[in-house]
Scaffold this active site. Structure first.
Site, PDB file in Angstrom:
ATOM      1  N   SER A 131      19.695 -39.485   6.665  1.00 58.68           N
ATOM      2  CA  SER A 131      19.833 -38.847   5.366  1.00 58.68           C
ATOM      3  C   SER A 131      21.319 -38.707   4.989  1.00 58.68           C
ATOM      4  O   SER A 131      22.040 -39.700   4.941  1.00 58.68           O
ATOM      5  CB  SER A 131      19.101 -37.502   5.390  1.00 58.68           C
ATOM      6  N   ASP A 265       9.917 -42.190  -0.057  1.00 61.28           N
ATOM      7  CA  ASP A 265      10.981 -41.228   0.203  1.00 61.28           C
ATOM      8  C   ASP A 265      11.454 -40.627  -1.122  1.00 61.28           C
ATOM      9  O   ASP A 265      12.082 -41.318  -1.929  1.00 61.28           O
ATOM     10  CB  ASP A 265      12.134 -41.922   0.927  1.00 61.28           C
ATOM     11  N   HIS A 294      10.574 -38.985   5.301  1.00 57.95           N
ATOM     12  CA  HIS A 294      12.033 -38.824   5.323  1.00 57.95           C
ATOM     13  C   HIS A 294      12.451 -37.985   6.534  1.00 57.95           C
ATOM     14  O   HIS A 294      13.382 -38.343   7.251  1.00 57.95           O
ATOM     15  CB  HIS A 294      12.500 -38.167   4.019  1.00 57.95           C
TER      16      HIS A 294
END
Length: 318
Positions: A131, A265, A294
């Site tokens: 991320s 996502d 995610h």
């Protein structure tokens, strides 16, 4: 006897250090101190919240599948961990504030400072970002181009247009304008007994069928008001800062980068995958075909680690 040795190898060490003046948790599988003989280090740069305990199963799988040859470390974001009783959230409040260590730029400088202090320059790095950790990796590579980065694995990368994503549209007003509203309930939650906090977290995660139960305790730690507040502060800056993709840094390091995008996502729509693949037709961009979320660490840390091993095992053969 072999089982006992394996069990010891699979048991990580947790260190708490001050880095850039802020409390930092480091989870370590394998060697806890690096020296010039260590040729490769896997270094995990987490998402937000930057809690290293979330990555335990992922890291243990990487460590074991490479035959315990390479240490695997994860470094928390500054202030995203509960300090031990003997330490405070910050070592020097004035310097931490001056460097805005809990902000996004401060977190990038925090990772650079950690690497410079704890990783020998001759050690090759396999950076694994998740991320916002992917954005931080690109910044680290840009700011210190002499780092020996063998590969950089970008898992569910939030490296562009974060505020425009479906999740970003929901979270931007919360993180940028309403953050302080959340502080009171967070403070009240922090006062609950540990057992009740644990029960609440298990209730929240109850809908995840294959939940990795090793993530429960790290999540309980987040209910410490300061940790959550620091994570939200960083998140607000992400929404304002992560705008255009850094094509220059990607182009310079394209042969070292592997990107893995989620098919569903909400922090990084599939269109972003198609866009970057079109802009860099010779890059290594992969789209998830397994339905991984995610926040993969909640239930598929082992599966994602196995994929990473497949991708890069050829690069690490000696």
């Amino acid at each position: 006897m072999d089982d006992m040795v394996r069990a010891r190898r699979d048991e990580p060490q947790t260190d708490f250090v001050y880095c850039s003046g802020a409390i930092t948790e480091v989870l370590k599988f394998g060697s806890c101190q690096l020296h010039s003989g260590h040729k490769v280090l896997f270094l995990i740069l987490p998402g937000n919240p930057g809690v290293v305990g979330f990555y335990r199963t992922f890291m243990q799988t990487l460590h074991s599948m490479f035959g315990y040859r390479h240490p695997v470390w994860a470094v928390s974001h500054a202030g995203h961990c509960v300090p031990p009783d003997s330490m405070d959230m910050v070592e020097d409040a004035s310097s931490a504030a001056e460097g805005d260590v809990f902000g996004l730029n401060g977190q990038i400088e925090h990772k650079l400072a950690f690497i410079r202090k704890h990783v020998p320059r001759e050690t090759s790095l396999v950076l694994v970002g998740h991320s916002i950790g992917c954005y931080i990796i690109l910044e680290v590579m840009k700011r210190d181009p002499e780092l020996k980065v063998t590969k950089a694995i970008m898992l569910f990368p939030t490296i562009e247009r974060m505020a425009q994503t479906p999740q970003g549209k929901v979270m931007t007003p919360v993180l940028c304008h309403m953050r302080y509203v959340a502080y009171l309930p967070l403070f009240l939650l922090s006062l609950l007994p540990e057992g009740l906090k644990t029960s609440l977290i298990k209730l929240v995660f109850g809908g995840i069928r294959s939940l990795d139960h090793s993530v429960v305790q790290p999540t309980v730690g987040l209910l410490n008001g300061d940790c959550a507040a620091n994570a939200m502060y960083m998140g607000g800056q992400e929404m304002r800062t992560v705008l255009e993709r850094d094509n220059t840094t990607i182009r310079k390091n394209l042969d070292k980068l592997i990107f893995y995008y989620g098919a569903t996502d909400h922090w990084c729509p599939v269109q972003y995958y198609h866009d970057i693949k079109q802009d860099f037709p010779h890059g290594d961009f992969r789209l998830c075909e397994n339905g991984f979320r995610h926040a993969f660490v909640l239930d598929t840390g082992r599966e994602v680690a196995k994929m990473v091993v497949e991708w890069i095992s050829g690069d690490l053969r000696t």
